[in-house]
Design an enzyme around this catalytic site. Structure first.
Site, short mmCIF file in Angstrom:
data_model
loop_
_atom_site.label_atom_id
_atom_site.label_comp_id
_atom_site.label_asym_id
_atom_site.label_seq_id
_atom_site.Cartn_x
_atom_site.Cartn_y
_atom_site.Cartn_z
N ASN A 1 0.81 -1.18 0.06
CA ASN A 1 -0.09 -0.07 0.14
C ASN A 1 0.77 1.12 -0.12
O ASN A 1 0.28 2.38 -0.43
CB ASN A 1 -0.99 0.08 0.99
N GLU B 1 5.02 -3.73 12.04
CA GLU B 1 3.87 -2.90 11.84
C GLU B 1 2.67 -3.31 11.32
O GLU B 1 2.77 -4.04 10.00
CB GLU B 1 4.40 -1.42 11.11
N CYS C 1 -3.11 1.78 6.69
CA CYS C 1 -3.04 1.18 8.11
C CYS C 1 -3.46 2.33 9.11
O CYS C 1 -4.03 1.99 10.35
CB CYS C 1 -1.86 0.62 8.74
N GLU D 1 9.38 2.61 14.20
CA GLU D 1 10.07 3.08 13.01
C GLU D 1 10.33 4.52 13.13
O GLU D 1 9.32 5.40 13.66
CB GLU D 1 9.28 2.57 11.66
P1 NAD Z 1 0.58 -9.07 3.81
O1 NAD Z 1 0.83 -9.50 5.42
O2 NAD Z 1 -0.42 -10.18 3.19
O3 NAD Z 1 1.84 -9.10 3.26
C1 NAD Z 1 2.96 -8.16 3.59
C2 NAD Z 1 4.31 -8.85 3.16
O4 NAD Z 1 4.64 -9.97 3.72
C3 NAD Z 1 4.24 -8.94 1.79
O5 NAD Z 1 5.60 -8.80 1.22
C4 NAD Z 1 4.20 -10.54 1.63
O6 NAD Z 1 4.62 -11.33 0.56
C5 NAD Z 1 4.77 -10.83 2.77
N1 NAD Z 1 4.68 -12.43 3.43
C6 NAD Z 1 3.39 -12.85 3.41
N2 NAD Z 1 3.55 -14.21 3.92
C7 NAD Z 1 4.77 -14.13 4.41
C8 NAD Z 1 5.32 -15.22 5.20
N3 NAD Z 1 4.76 -16.57 5.56
N4 NAD Z 1 6.86 -14.94 5.62
C9 NAD Z 1 7.35 -13.69 5.15
N5 NAD Z 1 6.84 -12.91 4.69
C10 NAD Z 1 5.43 -13.22 4.08
O7 NAD Z 1 0.04 -7.70 3.98
P2 NAD Z 1 -0.35 -6.80 2.79
O8 NAD Z 1 -1.92 -7.44 2.30
O9 NAD Z 1 0.84 -6.79 1.74
O10 NAD Z 1 -0.81 -5.49 3.30
C11 NAD Z 1 -1.94 -5.21 3.92
C12 NAD Z 1 -1.78 -5.16 5.61
O11 NAD Z 1 -0.76 -4.15 6.00
C13 NAD Z 1 -2.98 -4.33 6.28
O12 NAD Z 1 -3.41 -5.28 7.16
C14 NAD Z 1 -2.47 -3.16 6.90
O13 NAD Z 1 -3.07 -2.77 7.83
C15 NAD Z 1 -1.04 -3.58 6.82
N6 NAD Z 1 -0.27 -2.28 7.01
C16 NAD Z 1 0.27 -1.98 7.95
C17 NAD Z 1 1.17 -0.74 8.07
C18 NAD Z 1 1.71 -0.24 9.47
O14 NAD Z 1 2.58 0.54 9.48
N7 NAD Z 1 1.06 -0.48 10.57
C19 NAD Z 1 1.30 -0.04 7.06
C20 NAD Z 1 0.94 -0.51 5.78
C21 NAD Z 1 0.04 -1.65 5.67
#
Ligand code: NAD
Length: 483
Positions: free
Chosen positions: A155, A253, A287, A464
Protein backbone atom coordinates in the site's frame (compact mmCIF):
# COMPACT_ATOMS: atom_id res chain seq x y z
CA UNK A 1 9.73 7.41 -22.46
CA UNK A 2 9.33 7.56 -18.71
CA UNK A 3 8.98 4.58 -16.33
CA UNK A 4 5.46 5.83 -15.63
CA UNK A 5 4.43 4.73 -19.16
CA UNK A 6 6.60 1.69 -19.89
CA UNK A 7 6.01 -2.01 -19.42
CA UNK A 8 8.92 -3.01 -17.20
CA UNK A 9 10.87 -6.25 -16.74
CA UNK A 10 12.27 -5.95 -13.22
CA UNK A 11 15.06 -8.32 -12.20
CA UNK A 12 16.51 -9.14 -8.81
CA UNK A 13 19.56 -7.29 -7.55
CA UNK A 14 21.87 -9.85 -5.94
CA UNK A 15 25.45 -9.04 -5.02
CA UNK A 16 25.49 -5.98 -7.29
CA UNK A 17 24.22 -7.83 -10.38
CA UNK A 18 20.80 -7.87 -12.03
CA UNK A 19 19.58 -11.46 -12.13
CA UNK A 20 16.67 -13.14 -13.90
CA UNK A 21 14.30 -15.16 -11.74
CA UNK A 22 13.46 -18.83 -11.62
CA UNK A 23 9.95 -17.90 -12.78
CA UNK A 24 8.19 -14.68 -13.82
CA UNK A 25 5.07 -12.92 -12.57
CA UNK A 26 3.08 -9.92 -13.74
CA UNK A 27 1.64 -6.86 -12.09
CA UNK A 28 -1.29 -5.06 -13.68
CA UNK A 29 -2.80 -1.60 -13.47
CA UNK A 30 -5.80 -1.64 -11.09
CA UNK A 31 -7.28 1.35 -12.97
CA UNK A 32 -7.13 -0.57 -16.28
CA UNK A 33 -6.58 -4.27 -15.86
CA UNK A 34 -5.77 -4.69 -19.57
CA UNK A 35 -2.46 -3.00 -18.93
CA UNK A 36 0.52 -5.03 -17.70
CA UNK A 37 2.82 -2.76 -15.66
CA UNK A 38 5.61 -5.26 -15.09
CA UNK A 39 6.65 -8.76 -16.01
CA UNK A 40 8.99 -9.41 -13.13
CA UNK A 41 11.49 -11.98 -11.95
CA UNK A 42 10.38 -14.22 -9.08
CA UNK A 43 12.96 -15.78 -6.83
CA UNK A 44 12.98 -19.20 -5.22
CA UNK A 45 14.60 -20.22 -1.95
CA UNK A 46 18.07 -20.66 -3.53
CA UNK A 47 18.13 -17.21 -5.08
CA UNK A 48 16.95 -15.66 -1.83
CA UNK A 49 19.75 -17.46 0.01
CA UNK A 50 22.28 -16.06 -2.46
CA UNK A 51 21.01 -12.56 -1.67
CA UNK A 52 21.33 -13.20 2.07
CA UNK A 53 24.90 -14.48 1.65
CA UNK A 54 25.78 -11.44 -0.46
CA UNK A 55 24.45 -9.16 2.30
CA UNK A 56 26.43 -11.10 4.92
CA UNK A 57 29.61 -10.87 2.81
CA UNK A 58 29.18 -7.10 2.32
CA UNK A 59 28.63 -6.47 6.03
CA UNK A 60 32.28 -6.05 7.11
CA UNK A 61 32.84 -3.38 4.43
CA UNK A 62 29.63 -1.44 4.85
CA UNK A 63 29.49 -1.60 8.64
CA UNK A 64 33.00 -0.10 8.77
CA UNK A 65 32.27 2.62 6.18
CA UNK A 66 32.54 6.21 7.32
CA UNK A 67 29.43 8.15 8.28
CA UNK A 68 30.30 10.58 5.49
CA UNK A 69 30.19 7.81 2.89
CA UNK A 70 26.83 6.59 4.18
CA UNK A 71 25.47 10.12 4.24
CA UNK A 72 26.59 10.68 0.63
CA UNK A 73 24.94 7.45 -0.55
CA UNK A 74 21.63 8.22 1.18
CA UNK A 75 21.64 11.83 0.08
CA UNK A 76 22.13 10.80 -3.53
CA UNK A 77 19.22 8.36 -3.38
CA UNK A 78 17.03 11.04 -1.77
CA UNK A 79 17.96 13.64 -4.39
CA UNK A 80 17.13 11.33 -7.28
CA UNK A 81 13.77 10.37 -5.77
CA UNK A 82 12.89 14.03 -5.32
CA UNK A 83 14.05 14.94 -8.85
CA UNK A 84 12.00 12.10 -10.39
CA UNK A 85 8.94 12.31 -8.14
CA UNK A 86 6.52 13.01 -11.01
CA UNK A 87 7.72 10.09 -13.13
CA UNK A 88 7.94 7.64 -10.24
CA UNK A 89 4.67 8.93 -8.77
CA UNK A 90 3.02 8.01 -12.09
CA UNK A 91 4.52 4.52 -11.90
CA UNK A 92 3.17 4.17 -8.35
CA UNK A 93 -0.29 5.37 -9.43
CA UNK A 94 -0.24 2.87 -12.33
CA UNK A 95 0.82 -0.11 -10.26
CA UNK A 96 -0.91 0.49 -6.90
CA UNK A 97 -3.85 2.69 -7.90
CA UNK A 98 -3.24 5.75 -5.72
CA UNK A 99 -4.18 9.00 -7.42
CA UNK A 100 -1.33 10.72 -9.24
CA UNK A 101 -0.99 13.54 -6.65
CA UNK A 102 -0.91 10.92 -3.86
CA UNK A 103 1.71 8.92 -5.77
CA UNK A 104 3.91 11.96 -6.36
CA UNK A 105 3.62 13.00 -2.71
CA UNK A 106 4.63 9.51 -1.58
CA UNK A 107 7.74 9.46 -3.77
CA UNK A 108 8.70 12.95 -2.55
CA UNK A 109 8.29 11.81 1.04
CA UNK A 110 10.50 8.81 0.31
CA UNK A 111 13.18 11.18 -0.97
CA UNK A 112 12.90 13.26 2.20
CA UNK A 113 13.23 10.11 4.32
CA UNK A 114 16.53 9.20 2.63
CA UNK A 115 17.78 12.75 3.13
CA UNK A 116 16.76 12.70 6.79
CA UNK A 117 18.73 9.49 7.37
CA UNK A 118 21.68 10.90 5.42
CA UNK A 119 21.81 13.45 8.24
CA UNK A 120 21.29 10.78 10.91
CA UNK A 121 24.30 8.83 9.60
CA UNK A 122 26.39 11.83 10.68
CA UNK A 123 24.73 12.01 14.10
CA UNK A 124 25.21 8.47 15.45
CA UNK A 125 25.74 9.06 19.13
CA UNK A 126 27.08 7.24 22.14
CA UNK A 127 27.51 8.03 25.82
CA UNK A 128 30.53 8.47 28.03
CA UNK A 129 29.82 7.82 31.71
CA UNK A 130 31.72 7.92 34.95
CA UNK A 131 32.18 4.42 36.34
CA UNK A 132 31.16 3.38 39.85
CA UNK A 133 34.75 2.12 40.13
CA UNK A 134 37.76 4.31 40.69
CA UNK A 135 39.75 5.09 37.54
CA UNK A 136 37.42 3.26 35.15
CA UNK A 137 35.73 4.89 32.19
CA UNK A 138 32.53 3.53 30.65
CA UNK A 139 31.20 4.19 27.18
CA UNK A 140 28.08 3.05 25.36
CA UNK A 141 28.29 2.90 21.58
CA UNK A 142 25.89 1.84 18.85
CA UNK A 143 26.80 -0.79 16.25
CA UNK A 144 24.87 -2.19 13.29
CA UNK A 145 22.64 -5.21 13.94
CA UNK A 146 23.90 -6.99 10.80
CA UNK A 147 21.92 -8.32 7.85
CA UNK A 148 18.38 -6.92 7.85
CA UNK A 149 15.51 -8.59 5.99
CA UNK A 150 12.90 -6.05 4.91
CA UNK A 151 9.43 -7.36 4.03
CA UNK A 152 7.01 -4.72 2.76
CA UNK A 153 3.28 -4.47 1.94
CA UNK A 154 1.79 -3.10 -1.27
CA UNK A 155 0.00 0.00 0.00
CA UNK A 156 2.99 2.37 0.31
CA UNK A 157 5.39 0.78 -2.20
CA UNK A 158 7.97 3.59 -2.00
CA UNK A 159 7.54 5.15 1.46
CA UNK A 160 7.49 1.99 3.61
CA UNK A 161 10.58 0.45 1.95
CA UNK A 162 12.25 3.89 2.20
CA UNK A 163 11.62 4.23 5.94
CA UNK A 164 13.12 0.78 6.51
CA UNK A 165 16.00 0.74 3.99
CA UNK A 166 17.28 4.27 4.73
CA UNK A 167 17.88 3.75 8.49
CA UNK A 168 19.17 0.21 7.90
CA UNK A 169 21.91 1.56 5.61
CA UNK A 170 22.50 4.74 7.64
CA UNK A 171 23.45 2.70 10.71
CA UNK A 172 25.75 0.38 8.72
CA UNK A 173 23.55 -2.68 8.19
CA UNK A 174 23.23 -4.56 4.92
CA UNK A 175 19.83 -5.30 3.42
CA UNK A 176 17.76 -7.88 1.58
CA UNK A 177 14.52 -6.22 0.49
CA UNK A 178 11.38 -8.11 -0.56
CA UNK A 179 8.58 -5.92 -1.95
CA UNK A 180 4.96 -7.11 -2.03
CA UNK A 181 3.94 -9.14 -5.07
CA UNK A 182 1.41 -6.55 -6.28
CA UNK A 183 4.03 -3.78 -6.63
CA UNK A 184 7.31 -5.23 -7.97
CA UNK A 185 7.91 -2.36 -10.41
CA UNK A 186 7.90 0.21 -7.60
CA UNK A 187 10.27 -1.96 -5.54
CA UNK A 188 12.55 -2.39 -8.52
CA UNK A 189 12.52 1.36 -9.40
CA UNK A 190 13.65 2.17 -5.86
CA UNK A 191 16.29 -0.59 -5.97
CA UNK A 192 17.55 0.66 -9.34
CA UNK A 193 18.27 4.08 -7.85
CA UNK A 194 19.90 2.52 -4.78
CA UNK A 195 22.06 0.32 -7.07
CA UNK A 196 23.72 3.46 -8.54
CA UNK A 197 24.35 5.22 -5.24
CA UNK A 198 27.89 3.99 -4.55
CA UNK A 199 27.14 1.11 -2.16
CA UNK A 200 29.51 -1.88 -2.17
CA UNK A 201 28.13 -4.91 -4.07
CA UNK A 202 25.83 -6.94 -1.83
CA UNK A 203 25.14 -4.17 0.71
CA UNK A 204 21.65 -3.82 -0.73
CA UNK A 205 19.81 -6.68 -2.48
CA UNK A 206 16.34 -6.93 -4.02
CA UNK A 207 14.50 -10.25 -4.28
CA UNK A 208 10.94 -10.41 -5.56
CA UNK A 209 8.43 -13.21 -5.21
CA UNK A 210 6.03 -14.83 -2.81
CA UNK A 211 5.83 -14.34 0.92
CA UNK A 212 5.68 -18.07 1.44
CA UNK A 213 8.97 -18.71 -0.40
CA UNK A 214 11.08 -15.52 -0.50
CA UNK A 215 9.68 -13.95 2.68
CA UNK A 216 9.79 -17.16 4.68
CA UNK A 217 13.41 -17.82 3.58
CA UNK A 218 14.39 -14.42 4.98
CA UNK A 219 12.52 -15.11 8.20
CA UNK A 220 14.17 -18.51 8.71
CA UNK A 221 17.70 -17.78 7.49
CA UNK A 222 20.29 -17.85 10.27
CA UNK A 223 22.35 -15.11 8.59
CA UNK A 224 19.46 -12.63 8.74
CA UNK A 225 19.96 -10.88 12.08
CA UNK A 226 16.91 -8.64 12.06
CA UNK A 227 13.53 -8.51 10.30
CA UNK A 228 11.48 -5.41 9.71
CA UNK A 229 7.98 -6.26 8.52
CA UNK A 230 4.90 -4.24 7.64
CA UNK A 231 1.73 -6.06 6.66
CA UNK A 232 -1.19 -7.96 8.11
CA UNK A 233 -1.51 -9.18 11.69
CA UNK A 234 -1.68 -12.84 10.65
CA UNK A 235 1.56 -12.69 8.65
CA UNK A 236 3.22 -10.64 11.39
CA UNK A 237 2.31 -13.23 14.01
CA UNK A 238 3.78 -16.01 11.89
CA UNK A 239 6.99 -14.06 11.35
CA UNK A 240 7.30 -13.24 15.04
CA UNK A 241 7.00 -16.88 16.08
CA UNK A 242 9.53 -18.14 13.52
CA UNK A 243 12.06 -15.33 13.91
CA UNK A 244 12.01 -15.18 17.69
CA UNK A 245 12.49 -18.95 17.88
CA UNK A 246 15.95 -18.36 16.41
CA UNK A 247 16.42 -15.14 18.44
CA UNK A 248 16.43 -12.72 15.48
CA UNK A 249 15.47 -9.12 16.22
CA UNK A 250 11.93 -8.38 14.97
CA UNK A 251 9.93 -5.25 14.29
CA UNK A 252 6.32 -5.54 13.13
CA UNK A 253 3.91 -2.86 11.92
CA UNK A 254 0.47 -4.31 11.29
CA UNK A 255 -3.17 -3.41 11.15
CA UNK A 256 -5.38 -0.70 12.57
CA UNK A 257 -9.04 0.10 13.24
CA UNK A 258 -8.44 3.73 13.98
CA UNK A 259 -11.10 5.88 15.65
CA UNK A 260 -11.82 9.52 14.90
CA UNK A 261 -13.92 11.13 17.65
CA UNK A 262 -16.09 14.10 16.73
CA UNK A 263 -17.32 16.07 19.75
CA UNK A 264 -20.30 18.41 19.76
CA UNK A 265 -17.99 21.42 20.14
CA UNK A 266 -15.98 20.56 17.01
CA UNK A 267 -15.79 22.68 13.88
CA UNK A 268 -18.08 20.37 11.92
CA UNK A 269 -16.76 21.20 8.44
CA UNK A 270 -13.23 20.54 9.64
CA UNK A 271 -14.36 17.26 11.23
CA UNK A 272 -16.04 16.14 8.00
CA UNK A 273 -12.83 17.00 6.10
CA UNK A 274 -10.79 14.92 8.56
CA UNK A 275 -13.18 11.98 8.20
CA UNK A 276 -13.25 12.18 4.41
CA UNK A 277 -9.48 12.34 4.07
CA UNK A 278 -8.73 9.84 6.81
CA UNK A 279 -11.30 7.24 5.81
CA UNK A 280 -11.37 7.36 2.03
CA UNK A 281 -8.25 8.92 0.54
CA UNK A 282 -5.78 6.38 -0.83
CA UNK A 283 -8.99 4.29 -1.24
CA UNK A 284 -8.93 3.63 2.52
CA UNK A 285 -5.91 1.38 2.02
CA UNK A 286 -3.86 2.84 4.84
CA UNK A 287 -3.10 1.24 8.18
CA UNK A 288 -3.80 4.67 9.69
CA UNK A 289 -7.21 5.07 7.97
CA UNK A 290 -10.03 6.16 10.28
CA UNK A 291 -12.65 3.47 9.84
CA UNK A 292 -14.55 4.19 13.09
CA UNK A 293 -16.08 7.65 13.27
CA UNK A 294 -17.30 8.13 16.84
CA UNK A 295 -19.67 11.07 16.95
CA UNK A 296 -21.29 12.75 19.95
CA UNK A 297 -25.08 12.38 19.80
CA UNK A 298 -25.75 16.14 19.63
CA UNK A 299 -24.02 16.50 16.24
CA UNK A 300 -24.41 12.93 15.00
CA UNK A 301 -27.12 13.51 12.39
CA UNK A 302 -25.63 16.76 11.09
CA UNK A 303 -22.20 15.13 10.75
CA UNK A 304 -23.59 12.10 8.92
CA UNK A 305 -25.61 14.29 6.54
CA UNK A 306 -22.60 16.43 5.67
CA UNK A 307 -20.27 13.46 5.20
CA UNK A 308 -22.88 11.72 3.03
CA UNK A 309 -23.07 14.82 0.80
CA UNK A 310 -19.30 14.88 0.42
CA UNK A 311 -19.23 11.17 -0.46
CA UNK A 312 -21.94 11.66 -3.06
CA UNK A 313 -19.69 14.06 -4.97
CA UNK A 314 -16.36 12.27 -4.42
CA UNK A 315 -14.84 11.54 -7.82
CA UNK A 316 -13.84 7.88 -8.12
CA UNK A 317 -11.86 7.03 -11.22
CA UNK A 318 -8.64 6.17 -13.03
CA UNK A 319 -5.69 6.98 -10.79
CA UNK A 320 -3.91 8.96 -13.51
CA UNK A 321 -6.94 11.00 -14.56
CA UNK A 322 -6.93 14.65 -13.54
CA UNK A 323 -9.51 15.37 -10.83
CA UNK A 324 -9.78 11.81 -9.52
CA UNK A 325 -10.12 11.95 -5.74
CA UNK A 326 -10.25 8.22 -5.06
CA UNK A 327 -8.54 5.62 -7.24
CA UNK A 328 -9.46 1.95 -7.62
CA UNK A 329 -9.03 -0.79 -5.04
CA UNK A 330 -5.66 -2.49 -5.46
CA UNK A 331 -6.87 -5.84 -6.84
CA UNK A 332 -9.77 -8.25 -7.27
CA UNK A 333 -9.20 -10.03 -3.96
CA UNK A 334 -9.22 -6.84 -1.94
CA UNK A 335 -12.31 -5.61 -3.81
CA UNK A 336 -14.13 -8.89 -3.14
CA UNK A 337 -13.17 -8.63 0.55
CA UNK A 338 -14.47 -5.05 0.74
CA UNK A 339 -17.77 -6.05 -0.89
CA UNK A 340 -18.07 -9.01 1.49
CA UNK A 341 -17.83 -6.59 4.40
CA UNK A 342 -20.62 -4.50 2.85
CA UNK A 343 -22.83 -7.62 2.91
CA UNK A 344 -21.73 -8.48 6.44
CA UNK A 345 -22.58 -4.96 7.62
CA UNK A 346 -26.06 -5.12 6.06
CA UNK A 347 -26.71 -8.64 7.38
CA UNK A 348 -25.68 -7.68 10.90
CA UNK A 349 -28.09 -4.76 10.85
CA UNK A 350 -25.80 -1.79 10.34
CA UNK A 351 -27.70 1.06 8.68
CA UNK A 352 -26.47 1.77 5.16
CA UNK A 353 -25.88 5.49 4.51
CA UNK A 354 -23.92 5.56 1.28
CA UNK A 355 -21.97 3.60 -1.34
CA UNK A 356 -20.30 0.24 -1.22
CA UNK A 357 -21.20 -0.65 -4.81
CA UNK A 358 -18.98 -1.86 -7.60
CA UNK A 359 -18.55 0.92 -10.17
CA UNK A 360 -18.07 0.79 -13.94
CA UNK A 361 -15.66 3.26 -15.46
CA UNK A 362 -14.47 3.75 -19.09
CA UNK A 363 -11.50 1.48 -18.33
CA UNK A 364 -11.93 -1.94 -16.69
CA UNK A 365 -10.66 -1.61 -13.11
CA UNK A 366 -11.37 -2.48 -9.48
CA UNK A 367 -13.64 0.48 -8.74
CA UNK A 368 -16.10 0.84 -5.87
CA UNK A 369 -17.96 3.73 -4.29
CA UNK A 370 -16.92 4.89 -0.82
CA UNK A 371 -19.14 3.24 1.79
CA UNK A 372 -20.60 4.61 5.02
CA UNK A 373 -22.67 2.77 7.65
CA UNK A 374 -24.21 3.59 11.00
CA UNK A 375 -23.05 0.75 13.19
CA UNK A 376 -23.05 -0.53 16.73
CA UNK A 377 -19.77 -1.35 18.51
CA UNK A 378 -20.33 -5.11 18.23
CA UNK A 379 -20.74 -5.09 14.44
CA UNK A 380 -17.83 -6.63 12.55
CA UNK A 381 -17.64 -3.58 10.31
CA UNK A 382 -16.81 -1.62 13.49
CA UNK A 383 -14.29 -4.13 14.83
CA UNK A 384 -12.28 -5.66 11.97
CA UNK A 385 -9.78 -4.02 9.69
CA UNK A 386 -11.26 -3.92 6.18
CA UNK A 387 -8.45 -2.02 4.42
CA UNK A 388 -10.78 -0.39 1.93
CA UNK A 389 -13.00 2.72 1.53
CA UNK A 390 -15.50 1.55 4.15
CA UNK A 391 -16.18 3.51 7.35
CA UNK A 392 -18.83 3.40 10.03
CA UNK A 393 -20.26 5.93 12.44
CA UNK A 394 -20.78 5.02 16.10
CA UNK A 395 -23.00 7.23 18.25
CA UNK A 396 -21.51 8.35 21.58
CA UNK A 397 -23.44 9.81 24.53
CA UNK A 398 -20.61 12.10 25.62
CA UNK A 399 -16.81 12.44 25.60
CA UNK A 400 -16.21 9.69 28.18
CA UNK A 401 -18.36 7.27 26.20
CA UNK A 402 -16.55 8.25 22.98
CA UNK A 403 -13.15 7.62 24.56
CA UNK A 404 -14.26 4.21 25.85
CA UNK A 405 -15.52 3.28 22.37
CA UNK A 406 -12.27 4.52 20.80
CA UNK A 407 -10.18 2.27 23.05
CA UNK A 408 -12.50 -0.73 22.68
CA UNK A 409 -10.44 -2.48 19.98
CA UNK A 410 -7.61 -4.98 19.79
CA UNK A 411 -5.70 -2.46 17.66
CA UNK A 412 -3.81 0.61 18.84
CA UNK A 413 -2.13 2.42 15.97
CA UNK A 414 -3.61 5.89 15.72
CA UNK A 415 -6.59 7.82 17.15
CA UNK A 416 -7.97 11.26 16.41
CA UNK A 417 -10.32 13.76 17.97
CA UNK A 418 -12.06 16.82 16.57
CA UNK A 419 -12.83 19.32 19.33
CA UNK A 420 -12.32 22.95 20.26
CA UNK A 421 -11.81 22.04 23.91
CA UNK A 422 -8.16 22.11 24.94
CA UNK A 423 -9.05 20.21 28.10
CA UNK A 424 -10.66 17.35 26.17
CA UNK A 425 -7.86 17.30 23.59
CA UNK A 426 -5.22 17.02 26.32
CA UNK A 427 -7.16 14.33 28.15
CA UNK A 428 -7.61 12.37 24.91
CA UNK A 429 -3.91 12.61 24.03
CA UNK A 430 -3.07 11.06 27.37
CA UNK A 431 -5.76 8.36 27.50
CA UNK A 432 -6.04 7.09 23.92
CA UNK A 433 -4.42 3.61 23.97
CA UNK A 434 -2.48 4.08 20.73
CA UNK A 435 0.97 4.97 19.43
CA UNK A 436 -0.09 8.17 17.65
CA UNK A 437 -2.79 10.77 18.38
CA UNK A 438 -4.24 13.49 16.17
CA UNK A 439 -6.18 16.58 17.25
CA UNK A 440 -8.26 18.24 14.53
CA UNK A 441 -6.31 16.30 11.92
CA UNK A 442 -7.08 13.14 9.91
CA UNK A 443 -5.75 9.94 11.52
CA UNK A 444 -3.80 9.24 8.31
CA UNK A 445 -0.94 11.52 7.28
CA UNK A 446 2.18 11.56 9.43
CA UNK A 447 5.57 13.29 9.46
CA UNK A 448 8.67 11.38 8.43
CA UNK A 449 11.06 12.58 11.14
CA UNK A 450 9.20 11.35 14.25
CA UNK A 451 8.33 7.85 15.50
CA UNK A 452 5.66 5.84 13.73
CA UNK A 453 3.94 2.83 15.27
CA UNK A 454 1.30 1.61 17.65
CA UNK A 455 0.35 -0.58 20.58
CA UNK A 456 -1.62 -3.77 21.17
CA UNK A 457 -2.06 -5.82 17.96
CA UNK A 458 -0.90 -2.99 15.70
CA UNK A 459 2.82 -3.10 16.36
CA UNK A 460 5.57 -5.09 17.95
CA UNK A 461 9.14 -4.11 18.71
CA UNK A 462 10.95 -0.79 18.44
CA UNK A 463 9.32 2.17 16.69
CA UNK A 464 10.08 3.08 13.09
CA UNK A 465 11.20 6.46 11.71
CA UNK A 466 12.91 9.49 13.12
CA UNK A 467 15.88 9.06 15.40
CA UNK A 468 14.00 6.32 17.27
CA UNK A 469 14.78 4.07 14.28
CA UNK A 470 18.23 3.61 15.86
CA UNK A 471 16.64 1.38 18.52
CA UNK A 472 15.92 -1.29 15.94
CA UNK A 473 18.76 -0.84 13.46
CA UNK A 474 21.56 -0.74 16.04
CA UNK A 475 22.67 -2.74 19.01
CA UNK A 476 24.47 -1.10 21.93
CA UNK A 477 27.87 -2.08 23.25
CA UNK A 478 29.13 -1.11 26.70
CA UNK A 479 32.89 -0.55 26.95
CA UNK A 480 34.96 -0.39 30.19
CA UNK A 481 38.51 0.91 30.31
CA UNK A 482 40.96 1.51 33.11
CA UNK A 483 41.92 5.11 32.48
P1 NAD B 1 0.53 -9.22 3.98
O1 NAD B 1 0.77 -9.57 5.40
O2 NAD B 1 -0.28 -10.15 3.17
O3 NAD B 1 1.93 -9.11 3.22
C1 NAD B 1 2.94 -8.25 3.63
C2 NAD B 1 4.28 -8.78 3.13
O4 NAD B 1 4.58 -10.01 3.78
C3 NAD B 1 4.29 -9.09 1.63
O5 NAD B 1 5.54 -8.72 1.09
C4 NAD B 1 4.12 -10.60 1.61
O6 NAD B 1 4.63 -11.20 0.43
C5 NAD B 1 4.91 -11.00 2.83
N1 NAD B 1 4.59 -12.32 3.38
C6 NAD B 1 3.43 -13.01 3.29
N2 NAD B 1 3.54 -14.20 3.91
C7 NAD B 1 4.79 -14.27 4.43
C8 NAD B 1 5.50 -15.23 5.18
N3 NAD B 1 4.96 -16.40 5.54
N4 NAD B 1 6.78 -14.96 5.55
C9 NAD B 1 7.35 -13.79 5.22
N5 NAD B 1 6.74 -12.83 4.48
C10 NAD B 1 5.46 -13.09 4.09
O7 NAD B 1 -0.06 -7.75 3.97
P2 NAD B 1 -0.49 -6.87 2.68
O8 NAD B 1 -1.77 -7.43 2.16
O9 NAD B 1 0.63 -6.71 1.72
O10 NAD B 1 -0.73 -5.44 3.34
C11 NAD B 1 -1.94 -5.11 3.96
C12 NAD B 1 -1.79 -5.12 5.47
O11 NAD B 1 -0.68 -4.33 5.86
C13 NAD B 1 -2.96 -4.51 6.21
O12 NAD B 1 -3.36 -5.36 7.27
C14 NAD B 1 -2.43 -3.20 6.77
O13 NAD B 1 -3.04 -2.74 7.92
C15 NAD B 1 -1.00 -3.51 6.96
N6 NAD B 1 -0.19 -2.28 6.95
C16 NAD B 1 0.32 -1.84 8.13
C17 NAD B 1 1.08 -0.68 8.18
C18 NAD B 1 1.65 -0.20 9.49
O14 NAD B 1 2.66 0.48 9.47
N7 NAD B 1 1.08 -0.54 10.62
C19 NAD B 1 1.34 0.02 7.01
C20 NAD B 1 0.81 -0.45 5.83
C21 NAD B 1 0.05 -1.62 5.80
Amino acid sequence: MKLGDLQLSPRHLINGRWEIGTTTGISTNPSDTREVVAEYARADRNQTELAVRAAADALPTWSQSTPQRRADVLDMIGSELLARKDELGALLAREEGKTLPEGIAEVARSGQIFKFFAGEALRIQGELLASVRQGVQVDVTREPVGVVGIIAPWNFPFAIPAWKIAPALAYGNTVVFKPAELVPACGWALAEIISRSGLPAGAFNLVMGSGREVGQTLVDHPLVNALSFTGSVSTGDRILRAASARRAKVQLEMGGKNPLIVLADADLDQAVDCALQGSYFSTGQRCTASSRLIVEAEVHDAFVARLRNRLASLKVGHALERGTEMGPVVDDNQLAQNLDYIDIARNEGAEHVWGGERLERPTPGHYMSPALFLARPEHRVAREEIFGPVACVLRADDYEHALALANDTPFGLCAGICTTSLKRAMHFKRHAAVGMTMVNLPTAGVDFHVPFGGRKESSYGAREQGRYAAEFYTTVKTGYMLA
